[in-house]
Design an enzyme around this catalytic site. Structure first.
Site, PDB file in Angstrom:
ATOM      1  N   ASP A  24       0.657  -1.079   0.219  1.00 27.62           N
ATOM      2  CA  ASP A  24       0.023  -0.041   0.013  1.00 27.62           C
ATOM      3  C   ASP A  24       0.978   1.339  -0.087  1.00 27.62           C
ATOM      4  O   ASP A  24       0.431   2.333   0.819  1.00 27.62           O
ATOM      5  CB  ASP A  24      -0.970   0.011   1.215  1.00 27.62           C
ATOM      6  CG  ASP A  24      -1.983  -1.164   1.338  1.00 27.62           C
ATOM      7  OD1 ASP A  24      -1.908  -1.917   0.142  1.00 27.62           O
ATOM      8  OD2 ASP A  24      -2.756  -1.513   2.163  1.00 27.62           O
ATOM      9  N   LYS A 129      -6.894  -4.825  -3.008  1.00 26.69           N
ATOM     10  CA  LYS A 129      -7.202  -5.494  -1.886  1.00 26.69           C
ATOM     11  C   LYS A 129      -8.248  -4.568  -1.191  1.00 26.69           C
ATOM     12  O   LYS A 129      -8.020  -3.448  -0.716  1.00 26.69           O
ATOM     13  CB  LYS A 129      -6.151  -5.788  -0.832  1.00 26.69           C
ATOM     14  CG  LYS A 129      -5.226  -4.769  -0.433  1.00 26.69           C
ATOM     15  CD  LYS A 129      -4.177  -5.345   0.633  1.00 26.69           C
ATOM     16  CE  LYS A 129      -3.521  -4.348   1.357  1.00 26.69           C
ATOM     17  NZ  LYS A 129      -4.259  -3.605   2.397  1.00 26.69           N
ATOM     18  N   THR A 158       0.485   0.685   6.533  1.00 27.03           N
ATOM     19  CA  THR A 158       1.321   1.391   7.720  1.00 27.03           C
ATOM     20  C   THR A 158       1.634  -0.407   8.664  1.00 27.03           C
ATOM     21  O   THR A 158       1.031  -1.079   8.658  1.00 27.03           O
ATOM     22  CB  THR A 158       0.472   2.132   8.866  1.00 27.03           C
ATOM     23  OG1 THR A 158      -0.817   1.152   9.203  1.00 27.03           O
ATOM     24  CG2 THR A 158       0.187   3.368   8.005  1.00 27.03           C
ATOM     25  N   CYS A 162      -2.181  -2.489   7.881  1.00 28.40           N
ATOM     26  CA  CYS A 162      -1.931  -3.443   6.713  1.00 28.40           C
ATOM     27  C   CYS A 162      -0.979  -4.362   6.691  1.00 28.40           C
ATOM     28  O   CYS A 162      -0.848  -5.502   6.156  1.00 28.40           O
ATOM     29  CB  CYS A 162      -2.100  -2.611   5.412  1.00 28.40           C
ATOM     30  SG  CYS A 162      -3.796  -2.048   5.293  1.00 28.40           S
ATOM     31  N   GLN A 202       8.586 -13.926  21.457  1.00 25.74           N
ATOM     32  CA  GLN A 202       8.184 -15.516  21.522  1.00 25.74           C
ATOM     33  C   GLN A 202       9.092 -16.480  20.467  1.00 25.74           C
ATOM     34  O   GLN A 202       8.343 -17.132  19.878  1.00 25.74           O
ATOM     35  CB  GLN A 202       6.876 -15.766  21.572  1.00 25.74           C
ATOM     36  CG  GLN A 202       5.993 -15.095  22.650  1.00 25.74           C
ATOM     37  CD  GLN A 202       4.367 -15.550  22.891  1.00 25.74           C
ATOM     38  OE1 GLN A 202       4.306 -16.453  23.169  1.00 25.74           O
ATOM     39  NE2 GLN A 202       3.814 -14.335  22.617  1.00 25.74           N
TER      40      GLN A 202
HETATM   41  N1  TIU Z   1      -2.604   0.288   4.397  1.00 27.49           N
HETATM   42  C1  TIU Z   1      -2.954   0.677   5.610  1.00 27.49           C
HETATM   43  O1  TIU Z   1      -2.265   0.432   6.426  1.00 27.49           O
HETATM   44  N2  TIU Z   1      -4.275   1.002   5.886  1.00 27.49           N
HETATM   45  C2  TIU Z   1      -4.715   1.971   6.598  1.00 27.49           C
HETATM   46  O2  TIU Z   1      -5.668   2.473   6.896  1.00 27.49           O
HETATM   47  N3  TIU Z   1      -3.899   2.240   7.779  1.00 27.49           N
HETATM   48  C3  TIU Z   1      -3.822   3.136   8.732  1.00 27.49           C
HETATM   49  O3  TIU Z   1      -2.778   3.289   9.557  1.00 27.49           O
HETATM   50  N4  TIU Z   1      -4.880   3.913   8.951  1.00 27.49           N
END
Ligand code: TIU
Length: 221
Positions: A24, A129, A158, A162, A202
């Site tokens: 993303d 996706k 992030t 995701c 772990q």
């Molecule tokens: N790609 C992804 O992480 N989508 C999000 O909505 N991330 C946020 O941190 N909001």
């Protein structure tokens, strides 16, 4: 086989079975006026990982290994966007609303596409996706099986949303997962650190973590 100096212990990388998944890296998360910004986030933090992510992608391309890109986005009629996702929170613009880079998180719009610096080659797979995880409601699993892939290196944004969701989906499907720590970022630095700590806890309960240099060095061996 190559050894990546990773946490919590060395990762034995088998190049013939490895793919890179870049999650993303879209304008909607990285540039002002997109989905990330509408949620109230400072998007400048995420731009900073573009050079390291570009080096990781270049390392995989040089080694002749698959690079797979994902984009979180929805059909223009929102048929694949659950109302619970669209109405969540208090964004200034919701998924599907018109924004400065086109409709927010809608396939085909400028904002939903990948930033220029990391743009996929025509030969590379791009997965659209509807969820946070890249396996849910996509052909990713079949594509990886077709390529004989069993190890995944992860980059993108992030970290705790995701990227972590997809790593957990992959881990449950039996893939060995390695996260490139300087090619992933969060709007919340403390969440990035916590996500990485949780992944490697772990004795690699979800996977491993290493820097781009550590991964690219192993690919070059
Ligand atoms: N790609 C992804 O992480 N989508 C999000 O909505 N991330 C946020 O941190 N909001």
């Amino acid at each position: 086989m190559a050894t990546v100096k990773a946490r919590p212990f060395d990762f034995t990388l088998v190049p013939a079975k490895t793919a890179l998944i870049v999650i993303d890296m879209q304008r909607d998360f990285i540039e002002p006026g997109g989905f990330g910004a509408t949620l109230g986030n400072d998007v400048s933090l995420l731009r900073a990982i573009i050079p390291a992510t570009a080096r990781l992608i270049a390392g995989f391309r040089k080694a002749g290994l698959p690079v797979i890109h994902t984009r979180e986005c929805h059909a223009p009629d929102l048929s694949d966007c659950p109302p619970a996702k669209r109405t969540r929170g208090k964004p200034s613009l919701r998924i599907g609303d018109p924004g400065p880079m086109g409709r927010i998180l809608i396939a085909g719009e400028t904002g939903a596409d990948i930033v220029e610096e990391l743009y996929p080659l025509p030969s590379e797979t791009v997965i659209d996706k509807p969820g946070k995880g890249a396996f849910y409601a996509t052909p990713l699993g079949d594509i990886l099986a077709g390529k004989g892939v069993s190890q995944l290196v992860f980059a993108g944004v992030t970290t705790e949303v995701c990227v972590q969701t997809t790593m957990r989906e992959a881990n449950d499907r039996g893939y060995e997962c390695l996260l490139a720590t300087d090619a992933t970022e969060s709007y919340f630095p403390e969440f990035k650190k916590a996500a990485i700590d949780m992944i490697i806890a772990q004795s690699a309960i979800v996977g491993w973590a290493a820097t781009v240099d550590e991964i690219v060095e192993a690919l070059d061996d």
